[in-house]
Design a protein around this motif. Structure first.
Motif, PDB file in Angstrom:
ATOM      1  N   VAL A  79      72.830 -24.897   9.096  1.00  0.00           N
ATOM      2  CA  VAL A  79      71.679 -24.585   8.256  1.00  0.00           C
ATOM      3  C   VAL A  79      71.529 -23.078   8.210  1.00  0.00           C
ATOM      4  N   ASN A  80      71.657 -22.532   7.032  1.00  0.00           N
ATOM      5  CA  ASN A  80      71.595 -21.078   6.842  1.00  0.00           C
ATOM      6  C   ASN A  80      72.573 -20.347   7.759  1.00  0.00           C
ATOM      7  N   GLY A  81      73.762 -20.937   7.891  1.00  0.00           N
ATOM      8  CA  GLY A  81      74.829 -20.294   8.649  1.00  0.00           C
ATOM      9  C   GLY A  81      74.849 -20.581  10.143  1.00  0.00           C
ATOM     10  N   LYS A  82      73.872 -21.318  10.647  1.00  0.00           N
ATOM     11  CA  LYS A  82      73.804 -21.628  12.076  1.00  0.00           C
ATOM     12  C   LYS A  82      73.995 -23.121  12.316  1.00  0.00           C
ATOM     13  N   THR A  83      74.803 -23.451  13.316  1.00  0.00           N
ATOM     14  CA  THR A  83      75.037 -24.858  13.646  1.00  0.00           C
ATOM     15  C   THR A  83      73.780 -25.462  14.246  1.00  0.00           C
ATOM     16  N   VAL A  84      73.401 -26.636  13.756  1.00  0.00           N
ATOM     17  CA  VAL A  84      72.213 -27.336  14.244  1.00  0.00           C
ATOM     18  C   VAL A  84      72.640 -28.671  14.843  1.00  0.00           C
ATOM     19  N   THR A  85      72.246 -28.908  16.092  1.00  0.00           N
ATOM     20  CA  THR A  85      72.574 -30.175  16.759  1.00  0.00           C
ATOM     21  C   THR A  85      71.312 -30.924  17.190  1.00  0.00           C
ATOM     22  N   GLU A  86      70.168 -30.378  16.863  1.00  0.00           N
ATOM     23  CA  GLU A  86      68.892 -30.952  17.286  1.00  0.00           C
ATOM     24  C   GLU A  86      68.510 -32.149  16.438  1.00  0.00           C
ATOM     25  N   MET A  87      68.204 -33.268  17.079  1.00  0.00           N
ATOM     26  CA  MET A  87      67.759 -34.459  16.362  1.00  0.00           C
ATOM     27  C   MET A  87      66.336 -34.232  15.846  1.00  0.00           C
ATOM     28  N   GLY A  88      66.062 -34.655  14.628  1.00  0.00           N
ATOM     29  CA  GLY A  88      64.735 -34.502  14.066  1.00  0.00           C
ATOM     30  C   GLY A  88      64.476 -33.133  13.469  1.00  0.00           C
ATOM     31  N   TYR A  89      65.500 -32.285  13.436  1.00  0.00           N
ATOM     32  CA  TYR A  89      65.352 -30.932  12.879  1.00  0.00           C
ATOM     33  C   TYR A  89      64.981 -31.046  11.397  1.00  0.00           C
ATOM     34  N   LYS A  90      64.043 -30.182  10.959  1.00  0.00           N
ATOM     35  CA  LYS A  90      63.595 -30.229   9.573  1.00  0.00           C
ATOM     36  C   LYS A  90      64.049 -28.987   8.811  1.00  0.00           C
ATOM     37  N   VAL A  91      64.385 -29.202   7.538  1.00  0.00           N
ATOM     38  CA  VAL A  91      64.839 -28.108   6.685  1.00  0.00           C
ATOM     39  C   VAL A  91      64.017 -28.095   5.403  1.00  0.00           C
ATOM     40  N   GLN A  92      64.031 -26.950   4.718  1.00  0.00           N
ATOM     41  CA  GLN A  92      63.391 -26.819   3.425  1.00  0.00           C
ATOM     42  C   GLN A  92      64.426 -27.067   2.331  1.00  0.00           C
ATOM     43  N   LEU A  93      63.959 -27.417   1.149  1.00  0.00           N
ATOM     44  CA  LEU A  93      64.879 -27.727   0.059  1.00  0.00           C
ATOM     45  C   LEU A  93      65.706 -26.520  -0.375  1.00  0.00           C
ATOM     46  N   ASN A  94      65.197 -25.319  -0.103  1.00  0.00           N
ATOM     47  CA  ASN A  94      65.943 -24.126  -0.492  1.00  0.00           C
ATOM     48  C   ASN A  94      66.850 -23.594   0.616  1.00  0.00           C
ATOM     49  N   ASP A  95      66.923 -24.312   1.752  1.00  0.00           N
ATOM     50  CA  ASP A  95      67.836 -23.914   2.823  1.00  0.00           C
ATOM     51  C   ASP A  95      69.278 -24.189   2.415  1.00  0.00           C
ATOM     52  N   ASP A  96      70.193 -23.403   2.972  1.00  0.00           N
ATOM     53  CA  ASP A  96      71.626 -23.590   2.705  1.00  0.00           C
ATOM     54  C   ASP A  96      72.199 -24.512   3.778  1.00  0.00           C
ATOM     55  N   VAL A  97      72.302 -25.784   3.444  1.00  0.00           N
ATOM     56  CA  VAL A  97      72.807 -26.784   4.387  1.00  0.00           C
ATOM     57  C   VAL A  97      74.257 -27.105   4.038  1.00  0.00           C
ATOM     58  N   LYS A  98      75.121 -27.022   5.052  1.00  0.00           N
ATOM     59  CA  LYS A  98      76.539 -27.297   4.810  1.00  0.00           C
ATOM     60  C   LYS A  98      77.044 -28.365   5.773  1.00  0.00           C
ATOM     61  N   PHE A  99      77.896 -29.233   5.236  1.00  0.00           N
ATOM     62  CA  PHE A  99      78.543 -30.275   6.045  1.00  0.00           C
ATOM     63  C   PHE A  99      80.036 -30.004   6.021  1.00  0.00           C
ATOM     64  N   ASP A 100      80.593 -29.709   7.175  1.00  0.00           N
ATOM     65  CA  ASP A 100      82.013 -29.326   7.272  1.00  0.00           C
ATOM     66  C   ASP A 100      82.351 -28.196   6.300  1.00  0.00           C
ATOM     67  N   GLY A 101      81.427 -27.242   6.190  1.00  0.00           N
ATOM     68  CA  GLY A 101      81.657 -26.070   5.355  1.00  0.00           C
ATOM     69  C   GLY A 101      81.338 -26.252   3.885  1.00  0.00           C
ATOM     70  N   ARG A 102      80.942 -27.466   3.473  1.00  0.00           N
ATOM     71  CA  ARG A 102      80.641 -27.745   2.059  1.00  0.00           C
ATOM     72  C   ARG A 102      79.138 -27.800   1.847  1.00  0.00           C
ATOM     73  N   SER A 103      78.633 -27.007   0.886  1.00  0.00           N
ATOM     74  CA  SER A 103      77.203 -26.987   0.593  1.00  0.00           C
ATOM     75  C   SER A 103      76.755 -28.331   0.039  1.00  0.00           C
ATOM     76  N   LEU A 104      75.560 -28.751   0.435  1.00  0.00           N
ATOM     77  CA  LEU A 104      75.034 -30.049   0.030  1.00  0.00           C
ATOM     78  C   LEU A 104      73.881 -29.906  -0.945  1.00  0.00           C
ATOM     79  N   ASN A 105      73.742 -30.894  -1.796  1.00  0.00           N
ATOM     80  CA  ASN A 105      72.616 -30.987  -2.722  1.00  0.00           C
ATOM     81  C   ASN A 105      71.671 -32.056  -2.160  1.00  0.00           C
TER      82      ASN A 105
END
Length: 283
Positions: A79-105
């Protein structure tokens, strides 16, 4: 007694009990407004808090929420370039979320097939007062849908829409092309000689265009032709016939990547079935 009967009975009892009862009934309504306001505030706070990361990933069509938790704990998500491993972590719709380096919609992927009418712009400049395909597709979804590929303004037929950027990109540059069948009407009859030239391959823009099939339309005048190609180059069909001295006066795409116009009237759209989507992704 029905729910309405019970509600009506309660009001009648309040009036019969005199002013004190009526006053009590009036006070009893006050907390309802407060509760409603509290719920609205709760909704607003919840929205600002963000969306759970596993739901965000599931909405993007990657996997289920349960599987998303596994991938998150394994370090596959940033999330925004940092690996997140925390369960229940919340993100905003404008955050840059990537799965295996691929940006998600975060929006749920949607797929629609339109049988485009003649006279509607697909992309590019629109003349004053002109209509676009989004005049038809605007109410199909709350998400921003984009057409995959193009059809000329005067062209008709199948046009795919989606908010799935990955699929749109893959279909825009397919490795082996996409199967398309067109029903064409020319300004004059197609000669047998030119029909054979098309079958053998005609040079268009200095590149030999190989067609999968071309034939006269059964029981129709010889200026009506069926053409199957895989090329997705812009205006390729018109350029092909212009090279041979013909003008395409009517163009209707009746097959696109295995999708057909069956039970889809002109100017209407429908959602793709799961099997159709699987077939498209395997092209």
């Amino acid at each position: 007694m029905s729910r309405n009967d019970k509600s009506s009975g309660g009001k009648m009892s309040g009036r019969q009990g005199g002013g004190e009862r009526k006053k009590s009934y009036s006070r009893g309504n006050a907390p309802v407004k407060k509760n409603t306001e509290a719920k609205e505030k709760s909704k607003s706070a919840s929205a600002s808090d963000g969306i759970r990361l596993n739901k965000y990933i599931a909405n993007a069509g990657v996997c289920s929420r349960r599987d998303a938790d596994i991938y998150i704990s394994a370090g596959n998500v940033t999330v925004n370039g940092k690996t997140v491993t925390e369960m229940g972590y919340k993100v905003q719709l404008n955050d840059d979320v990537k799965f295996d380096g691929r940006s998600l919609n975060p929006e749920k992927p949607e797929y629609f097939l339109l049988n485009k009418p003649k006279g509607f712009f697909t992309t590019g400049s629109v003349v004053k007062g002109g209509r676009t395909v989004m005049d038809i597709m605007g109410k199909a979804s709350k998400s921003k849908l984009d057409p995959v590929g193009k059809l000329d303004t005067q062209a008709m037929g199948l046009l795919l829409f989606t908010n799935d950027g990955t699929l749109a990109k893959n279909l825009a540059k397919p490795k082996n092309g996409i199967r398309q069948i067109y029903h064409l009407e020319l300004n004059k009859s197609l000669s047998q000689e030119d029909l054979e030239k098309i079958r053998e391959g005609v040079f268009v823009d200095k590149t030999k265009l190989i067609v999968q099939d071309v034939s006269y339309v059964t029981d129709r005048p010889k200026n009506e032709v069926g053409l199957e190609i895989k090329s997705i180059k812009p205006h390729i069909v018109q350029k092909l016939f212009k090279t041979l001295g013909y003008e395409v006066v009517k163009l209707d795409r009746v097959v696109y990547g295995g999708l057909t116009k069956k039970d889809l009237p002109r100017g209407r759209f429908r959602s793709l079935t799961q099997q159709e989507l699987i077939n498209l992704k395997n092209l």
